[in-house]
Write a protein that holds these residues in place. Sequence first.
Motif, PDB file in Angstrom:
ATOM      1  N   ILE A   1      -2.628  15.752  -3.758  1.00  0.00           N
ATOM      2  CA  ILE A   1      -3.590  14.118  -3.371  1.00  0.00           C
ATOM      3  C   ILE A   1      -4.307  13.803  -5.229  1.00  0.00           C
ATOM      4  N   ILE A   2      -5.416  14.759  -5.208  1.00  0.00           N
ATOM      5  CA  ILE A   2      -5.365  13.990  -6.536  1.00  0.00           C
ATOM      6  C   ILE A   2      -4.956  14.005  -7.959  1.00  0.00           C
ATOM      7  N   LYS A   3      -3.976  14.954  -8.308  1.00  0.00           N
ATOM      8  CA  LYS A   3      -3.031  14.803  -9.495  1.00  0.00           C
ATOM      9  C   LYS A   3      -2.177  13.678  -8.811  1.00  0.00           C
ATOM     10  N   THR A   4      -1.446  12.990  -8.111  1.00  0.00           N
ATOM     11  CA  THR A   4      -0.691  12.025  -7.562  1.00  0.00           C
ATOM     12  C   THR A   4      -1.208  10.519  -7.441  1.00  0.00           C
ATOM     13  N   VAL A   5      -2.850  10.711  -7.596  1.00  0.00           N
ATOM     14  CA  VAL A   5      -3.425   9.556  -7.156  1.00  0.00           C
ATOM     15  C   VAL A   5      -4.063   9.323  -8.781  1.00  0.00           C
ATOM     16  N   ALA A   6      -4.027   9.643  -9.379  1.00  0.00           N
ATOM     17  CA  ALA A   6      -4.511  10.050 -10.798  1.00  0.00           C
ATOM     18  C   ALA A   6      -3.657   9.726 -12.122  1.00  0.00           C
ATOM     19  N   ALA A   7      -1.901  10.299 -11.495  1.00  0.00           N
ATOM     20  CA  ALA A   7      -0.860   9.364 -12.448  1.00  0.00           C
ATOM     21  C   ALA A   7      -0.326   8.369 -12.097  1.00  0.00           C
ATOM     22  N   ALA A   8      -1.180   7.972 -10.942  1.00  0.00           N
ATOM     23  CA  ALA A   8      -0.899   6.443 -10.496  1.00  0.00           C
ATOM     24  C   ALA A   8      -1.445   6.054 -11.529  1.00  0.00           C
ATOM     25  N   PRO A   9      -0.124   4.562 -12.118  1.00  0.00           N
ATOM     26  CA  PRO A   9      -1.167   3.045 -12.582  1.00  0.00           C
ATOM     27  C   PRO A   9      -1.773   2.757 -12.302  1.00  0.00           C
ATOM     28  N   ALA A  10      -2.923   1.822 -13.330  1.00  0.00           N
ATOM     29  CA  ALA A  10      -4.258   0.910 -12.906  1.00  0.00           C
ATOM     30  C   ALA A  10      -3.162  -0.115 -11.658  1.00  0.00           C
ATOM     31  N   GLY A  11      -4.205  -0.369 -10.717  1.00  0.00           N
ATOM     32  CA  GLY A  11      -3.533  -1.243  -9.334  1.00  0.00           C
ATOM     33  C   GLY A  11      -2.973  -0.987  -7.960  1.00  0.00           C
ATOM     34  N   THR A  12      -2.570   0.432  -8.038  1.00  0.00           N
ATOM     35  CA  THR A  12      -2.432   0.629  -7.843  1.00  0.00           C
ATOM     36  C   THR A  12      -2.742   0.565  -6.252  1.00  0.00           C
TER      37      THR A  12
ATOM     38  N   LEU B   1     -11.797   9.712  -5.219  1.00  0.00           N
ATOM     39  CA  LEU B   1     -11.189   9.512  -5.661  1.00  0.00           C
ATOM     40  C   LEU B   1     -11.558   7.883  -6.149  1.00  0.00           C
ATOM     41  N   GLY B   2     -11.758   7.194  -5.392  1.00  0.00           N
ATOM     42  CA  GLY B   2     -12.661   6.340  -5.453  1.00  0.00           C
ATOM     43  C   GLY B   2     -12.975   5.783  -6.229  1.00  0.00           C
ATOM     44  N   GLN B   3     -14.222   6.941  -6.634  1.00  0.00           N
ATOM     45  CA  GLN B   3     -15.242   6.273  -7.893  1.00  0.00           C
ATOM     46  C   GLN B   3     -14.550   7.433  -9.155  1.00  0.00           C
ATOM     47  N   GLN B   4     -13.901   7.820  -9.233  1.00  0.00           N
ATOM     48  CA  GLN B   4     -13.029   8.621 -10.341  1.00  0.00           C
ATOM     49  C   GLN B   4     -11.857   7.513 -10.973  1.00  0.00           C
ATOM     50  N   PHE B   5     -11.552   6.676  -9.777  1.00  0.00           N
ATOM     51  CA  PHE B   5     -10.286   5.829  -9.978  1.00  0.00           C
ATOM     52  C   PHE B   5     -10.317   4.541  -9.696  1.00  0.00           C
ATOM     53  N   PRO B   6     -11.717   3.405 -10.791  1.00  0.00           N
ATOM     54  CA  PRO B   6     -11.214   2.171  -9.920  1.00  0.00           C
ATOM     55  C   PRO B   6     -11.517   1.631 -10.395  1.00  0.00           C
ATOM     56  N   ASP B   7      -9.922   1.562 -11.135  1.00  0.00           N
ATOM     57  CA  ASP B   7      -8.438   0.220 -11.950  1.00  0.00           C
ATOM     58  C   ASP B   7      -7.514   0.729 -10.295  1.00  0.00           C
TER      59      ASP B   7
ATOM     60  N   VAL C   1       0.929  -1.556  -0.063  1.00  0.00           N
ATOM     61  CA  VAL C   1      -0.056  -0.066   0.178  1.00  0.00           C
ATOM     62  C   VAL C   1       0.608   0.923   0.249  1.00  0.00           C
ATOM     63  N   LYS C   2       0.211   2.536  -0.874  1.00  0.00           N
ATOM     64  CA  LYS C   2       0.669   3.404  -0.577  1.00  0.00           C
ATOM     65  C   LYS C   2       0.078   4.652   0.724  1.00  0.00           C
ATOM     66  N   VAL C   3       0.615   4.893   1.326  1.00  0.00           N
ATOM     67  CA  VAL C   3       0.653   5.892   2.729  1.00  0.00           C
ATOM     68  C   VAL C   3       0.249   7.073   1.756  1.00  0.00           C
ATOM     69  N   ILE C   4      -1.005   8.400   1.816  1.00  0.00           N
ATOM     70  CA  ILE C   4      -0.606   9.169   0.979  1.00  0.00           C
ATOM     71  C   ILE C   4      -1.471  10.316   2.148  1.00  0.00           C
ATOM     72  N   VAL C   5      -0.515  11.802   2.616  1.00  0.00           N
ATOM     73  CA  VAL C   5      -1.558  12.459   3.864  1.00  0.00           C
ATOM     74  C   VAL C   5      -1.774  14.103   3.805  1.00  0.00           C
ATOM     75  N   HIS C   6      -2.248  14.433   4.222  1.00  0.00           N
ATOM     76  CA  HIS C   6      -1.647  15.817   3.641  1.00  0.00           C
ATOM     77  C   HIS C   6      -1.430  16.929   4.940  1.00  0.00           C
ATOM     78  N   PRO C   7      -1.027  17.690   4.628  1.00  0.00           N
ATOM     79  CA  PRO C   7      -0.034  18.407   5.736  1.00  0.00           C
ATOM     80  C   PRO C   7      -0.159  18.493   7.172  1.00  0.00           C
ATOM     81  N   GLU C   8      -1.801  18.333   6.710  1.00  0.00           N
ATOM     82  CA  GLU C   8      -2.288  18.869   8.073  1.00  0.00           C
ATOM     83  C   GLU C   8      -2.421  17.643   9.245  1.00  0.00           C
ATOM     84  N   CYS C   9      -2.008  16.569   8.900  1.00  0.00           N
ATOM     85  CA  CYS C   9      -2.065  15.612  10.033  1.00  0.00           C
ATOM     86  C   CYS C   9      -0.500  15.939  10.475  1.00  0.00           C
TER      87      CYS C   9
END
Length: 390
Positions: A292-303, A317-323, A267-275
């Motif tokens: 966050i949006i751009k990073t997930v959008a640019a990741a290969p399918a199956g990530t 994000l889960g809906q936009q990138f079902p792969d 798994v890849k963990v991505i968080v906002h800097p307010e954490c």
Amino acid sequence: MTATGSPLPLLVLGQGTDLHTERGVECPGDLPAPSDPALVERARAAKAALGDRVFVLGHHYQRDEVIEFADVTGDSFKLAKEAAARPDAPWIVFCGVHFMAESADILTSDEQTVILPDLAAGCSMADMAAINQVEDAWDDLVEAGVAQETVPVTYMNSSAAIKAFTGRHGGTICTSSNARTALSWAFEQGSKVLFLPDQHLGRNTYVRELGGSLEDCVVFDPHRPMGGLSVEELQAAKMILWRGHCSVHGRFTVDAVETARREIPGVKVIVHPECRYEVVELADEVGSTEKIIKTVAAAPAGTKWVVGTELNLVKRLGQQFPDQQVSFLEKNVCYCSTMNRIDLPHLVWALESLVEGRVVNPIRVDEQVARYARAALDQMLALPGESHKD
Ligand code: 13P
Ligand code: SF4
């Protein structure tokens, strides 16, 4: 971990996930019922009737039902810029929270009106720094003999009054996208920074991005005399962090990151800097909502992603990138309750009122406050490099 100590199951998000149906609507006037089946049609009709006279902005944390009617979506800074770039629209309907609508009002012309569909859409973090507290804190810094060398750097998530304080004292506004550039600039102007109001963004940026030491940071508690600090501590500190935090992002835990790594191999963990710092330290990627949006959008399918930011955005994000497999970092963290105040009934109410010639919930920043707040916002725009990076 749950109260009993057992790890929380991870929440995997995807198409058709329906997580939350709670509504808490309270508004003066003729607010449509949330159950009204004609709401979508009414919103469409009102928007069509208003045409180019209305421009609807939607923050990434807004509900889907609201985002559907946004002319543009974005983070707080992008939306403020978008508002400023629409001088021909007399009405800007801001689907976000109060401080964002204030910034839009500051950056738009006097002929334009910014409307917040529900005035209860505030931000708990912004509320953690009241102007009288910040003025008192500055007096403390004067008393400790460090105010002269201190530059205020204020996160966008703050009231217009705090932004104006920042402008009056030669500081700058920053967003989670450009906090590094803002801090570097500030340390060229003075040897100390007063960072308001999010201690986590300040600490994460100073230590992780500027290579500073945790030992240089002190936390100023506005509820204690002199912030709970000694004169010596204030004199030794480089980063004076206001004791504020986000009530959503501050709840993500180290346990949740460890659970994700255990339960989802690779798994890849991505968080906002307010954490919190400890959480950010364990993440693979850290970034603003746009990043966050751009990073997930640019990741290969199956990530496989586990995302630590507001749930409406993670769900989308889960809906936009079902792969890809997108999970929410911590099951017991909910939506931002104030962002969620803006729902379809409030949007319909604001739009239909405009059609009838009534402006409801206008956001107007006092001109004196706006003048100095604009100076601090302009300083951000003038930062070296570019004004807004992910
Ligand atoms: P952005 O600056 O990414 O829009 O975030 C605003 C916010 O409220 C984060 O909690
Ligand atoms: Fe404020 Fe946090 Fe909600 Fe953002 S997510 S609006 S910082 S309370």
